[in-house]
Design an enzyme around this catalytic site. Structure first.
Site, PDB file in Angstrom:
ATOM      1  N   GLN A  19       0.725  -1.155  -0.245  1.00 42.62           N
ATOM      2  CA  GLN A  19       0.054   0.031   0.079  1.00 42.62           C
ATOM      3  C   GLN A  19       1.180   1.314  -0.285  1.00 42.62           C
ATOM      4  O   GLN A  19       0.684   2.214  -0.416  1.00 42.62           O
ATOM      5  CB  GLN A  19      -1.052   0.256   0.899  1.00 42.62           C
ATOM      6  CG  GLN A  19      -1.780  -0.911   0.954  1.00 42.62           C
ATOM      7  CD  GLN A  19      -3.107  -0.597  -0.178  1.00 42.62           C
ATOM      8  OE1 GLN A  19      -2.354  -0.875  -0.952  1.00 42.62           O
ATOM      9  NE2 GLN A  19      -3.876   0.841   0.062  1.00 42.62           N
ATOM     10  N   HIS A  47       1.850   2.889  -3.132  1.00 43.93           N
ATOM     11  CA  HIS A  47       0.770   4.155  -3.961  1.00 43.93           C
ATOM     12  C   HIS A  47       1.043   5.046  -4.427  1.00 43.93           C
ATOM     13  O   HIS A  47       1.308   5.754  -5.684  1.00 43.93           O
ATOM     14  CB  HIS A  47      -0.602   3.530  -3.441  1.00 43.93           C
ATOM     15  CG  HIS A  47      -1.677   2.196  -4.438  1.00 43.93           C
ATOM     16  ND1 HIS A  47      -1.620   2.919  -5.754  1.00 43.93           N
ATOM     17  CD2 HIS A  47      -1.740   1.186  -3.350  1.00 43.93           C
ATOM     18  CE1 HIS A  47      -2.238   1.075  -5.410  1.00 43.93           C
ATOM     19  NE2 HIS A  47      -2.176   0.427  -4.439  1.00 43.93           N
ATOM     20  N   HIS A  80     -53.520  18.636  -0.669  1.00 41.97           N
ATOM     21  CA  HIS A  80     -53.248  17.278  -1.160  1.00 41.97           C
ATOM     22  C   HIS A  80     -54.852  16.216  -0.656  1.00 41.97           C
ATOM     23  O   HIS A  80     -54.481  15.675  -1.411  1.00 41.97           O
ATOM     24  CB  HIS A  80     -52.589  16.877  -0.068  1.00 41.97           C
ATOM     25  CG  HIS A  80     -51.048  17.150  -0.206  1.00 41.97           C
ATOM     26  ND1 HIS A  80     -50.302  18.380  -0.224  1.00 41.97           N
ATOM     27  CD2 HIS A  80     -50.542  16.402  -0.523  1.00 41.97           C
ATOM     28  CE1 HIS A  80     -49.382  18.536  -0.485  1.00 41.97           C
ATOM     29  NE2 HIS A  80     -48.680  17.028  -0.597  1.00 41.97           N
ATOM     30  N   GLU A  83     -10.258   1.496   4.854  1.00 41.42           N
ATOM     31  CA  GLU A  83     -10.117   1.398   3.022  1.00 41.42           C
ATOM     32  C   GLU A  83      -9.896  -0.531   2.761  1.00 41.42           C
ATOM     33  O   GLU A  83     -10.831  -1.467   2.904  1.00 41.42           O
ATOM     34  CB  GLU A  83      -9.647   1.733   2.292  1.00 41.42           C
ATOM     35  CG  GLU A  83      -9.500   1.377   0.565  1.00 41.42           C
ATOM     36  CD  GLU A  83      -8.426   2.251   0.107  1.00 41.42           C
ATOM     37  OE1 GLU A  83      -9.256   2.048  -1.271  1.00 41.42           O
ATOM     38  OE2 GLU A  83      -7.666   2.867   0.210  1.00 41.42           O
ATOM     39  N   HIS A  84      -8.923  -1.124   3.837  1.00 39.32           N
ATOM     40  CA  HIS A  84      -8.586  -2.362   3.587  1.00 39.32           C
ATOM     41  C   HIS A  84      -8.043  -2.629   5.415  1.00 39.32           C
ATOM     42  O   HIS A  84      -7.637  -1.912   5.406  1.00 39.32           O
ATOM     43  CB  HIS A  84      -7.613  -2.492   2.158  1.00 39.32           C
ATOM     44  CG  HIS A  84      -7.102  -1.931   0.849  1.00 39.32           C
ATOM     45  ND1 HIS A  84      -6.976  -0.904   1.122  1.00 39.32           N
ATOM     46  CD2 HIS A  84      -8.458  -2.132   0.118  1.00 39.32           C
ATOM     47  CE1 HIS A  84      -7.342  -0.233  -0.143  1.00 39.32           C
ATOM     48  NE2 HIS A  84      -7.705  -1.494  -0.818  1.00 39.32           N
ATOM     49  N   ASP A  95      -6.373  -6.769  -5.004  1.00 39.04           N
ATOM     50  CA  ASP A  95      -6.175  -5.421  -5.565  1.00 39.04           C
ATOM     51  C   ASP A  95      -6.056  -5.805  -7.032  1.00 39.04           C
ATOM     52  O   ASP A  95      -6.943  -4.618  -8.122  1.00 39.04           O
ATOM     53  CB  ASP A  95      -4.799  -4.122  -5.520  1.00 39.04           C
ATOM     54  CG  ASP A  95      -4.626  -3.419  -4.890  1.00 39.04           C
ATOM     55  OD1 ASP A  95      -6.406  -2.793  -4.501  1.00 39.04           O
ATOM     56  OD2 ASP A  95      -4.383  -2.605  -4.313  1.00 39.04           O
TER      57      ASP A  95
END
Length: 434
Positions: free
Chosen positions: A259, A262, A419, A326-327, A360
């Site tokens: 990770q 990235h 209404h 996220e992960h 991934d």
């Protein structure tokens, strides 16, 4: 290397800082707001100005020519072609179980209520390609869009500085049946796609992860009149690894680095049960960094990262839910038992044989996931996100007569007399046989 924080003794302020993301500053949001607003007001001219300034790439048309896509597909190595198609197959098999369903219910005698499902008209796919062409993201977005039945799929990808889009990404797009690709990225590309300017279509919804500027632009558009909707908050990537004494330090380090490489704003968090284990992981991190081509990026990411020291699995679960990663990778003696107690995570990876890298690329579940704690309210990209539902109601004379007393009473309760009258007129006619 990793800042160590004792979770038990940390006060609320320390815990908040430990769980904060490096991309949380308002700088990116304000920059994206300026770009989006200029493009909203000026249109094409602002798009080209920002494209030239940020990408040094502002051709007469941002759309990649069909001949260039064909050539890129032809140039794909056979092994690469097979890998892309194999990954797409796994993603298709997983996502084929998804999708809204149409149905019909009789809610009152003679009253028919139904739900109709249709795809969005134009899906915009943002594929990061600045420092690495993320072919995997293209697969993760294109496959569910196709399954949903979207007729027009427009892909935008950042060009290499002063050049077009990386050819491998173009080849993958053509291989997946996508022929509408635009060489533009960043907040300006998102805004152009969101407003439908500079030769790009106006997307109904924009999908895909990106840097902090891309994430901010998507959020701004989604809140703007006439702007495209967004899939989910997906900014710089992140991972949390929960590892006890049974975990393999070498594998844990490899997951953290997969990770960290990235982006400099990526964050990795290790939840460990002892300082000794953190020591072993840090030794492995240094050893593996030595052989990484993107070691500089990984080191910058590690500088924003943490090791949370916990006393037991209860504390580990508490930290995982507070972070809402996220992960989330769980490498403990009984990973499923721990993971079953975690309510907030984009995607979970169980045991030593399940690296996040598999998710991934080719495992099947979507890798476009909520970041920065958004997993408290969002999940990853699904087929349903490319669809929308419309409800249809049809009342017979008998149903109108049956429902009228309830509607009239509730309308009177709210003080909305028009209404009440609209319903009463139909009840009167139904009762009179007209």
């Amino acid at each position: 290397m990793l800042e160590r924080i004792d979770w038990k003794s940390a006060d609320a302020a320390t815990r908040k800082r430990a769980l904060s993301r490096p991309s949380e500053s308002g700088e990116a949001f304000e920059a994206a707001r300026r770009i989006v607003e200029e493009i909203r007001v000026e249109g094409d001219a602002a798009v080209r100005r920002w494209a030239e300034r940020l990408d040094r790439w502002a051709p007469d048309s941002f759309r990649v020519a069909q001949a260039e896509l064909d050539a890129a597909e032809a140039a794909l190595a056979e092994g690469d072609r097979e890998a892309i198609l194999a990954a797409a197959g796994a993603v298709r098999r997983f996502h084929a179980e998804q999708g809204y369903r149409s149905y019909e219910v009789e809610t009152w005698p003679g009253g028919r209520a139904e739900r109709r499902v249709t795809p969005i008209d134009v899906a915009g796919l943002y594929v990061p390609a600045g420092t690495a062409p993320l072919v995997s993201t293209l697969v993760m977005l294109a496959v569910p869009a196709r399954l949903a039945g979207v007729q027009r799929i427009a892909v935008i990808a950042p060009p290499r500085k002063g050049q077009g889009v990386e050819p491998t990404l173009l080849g993958a797009a053509k291989l997946l049946g996508l022929d509408e690709v635009y060489a533009i990225g960043g907040a300006h590309g998102v805004a152009a796609l969101g407003y439908g300017v500079a030769g790009l279509p106006r997307a109904d919804r924009i999908f895909g992860p990106g840097n902090a500027y891309v994430a901010a632009a998507k959020a701004i558009l989604a809140q703007s009149a006439g702007g495209a909707a967004a899939d989910l908050p997906a900014g710089p990537s992140e991972v949390m690894v929960v590892a006890d004494a049974t975990a393999d330090a070498e594998l844990v380090a490899s997951d953290l680095l997969s990770q960290a490489e990235h982006d400099a704003l990526t964050q990795v968090v290790l939840v460990a049960f002892s300082n000794d284990f953190v020591d072993r992981v840090e030794i492995e991190l240094e050893a593996q960094l030595a052989g990484l081509p993107r070691a500089g990026i990984a080191r910058a990411a590690l500088a924003n990262s943490r090791a949370l020291l916990v006393q037991d699995e209860d504390a580990a679960v508490e930290a995982a839910n507070a972070y809402a990663a996220e992960h989330l990778i769980v490498q403990t003696a009984n990973p499923r038992a721990l993971a079953d107690r975690v309510r907030h995570a984009g995607s979970v990876f169980l045991g030593p044989w399940t690296p996040e890298a598999a998710g991934d690329y080719a495992a099947g579940p979507n890798h476009s996931l909520p970041t920065a704690g958004a997993a408290r309210a969002y999940g990853g990209v699904t087929v349903e996100m490319f669809q929308k539902t419309t409800t249809v109601l049809e009342l017979s004379r008998e149903a109108a007569r049956a429902i009228a007393p309830t509607v009239e009473r509730l309308a009177a309760l709210e003080g909305l007399d028009a209404h009440r009258i609209a319903m009463k007129l139909r009840r009167d006619r139904a009762e009179a046989g007209r």
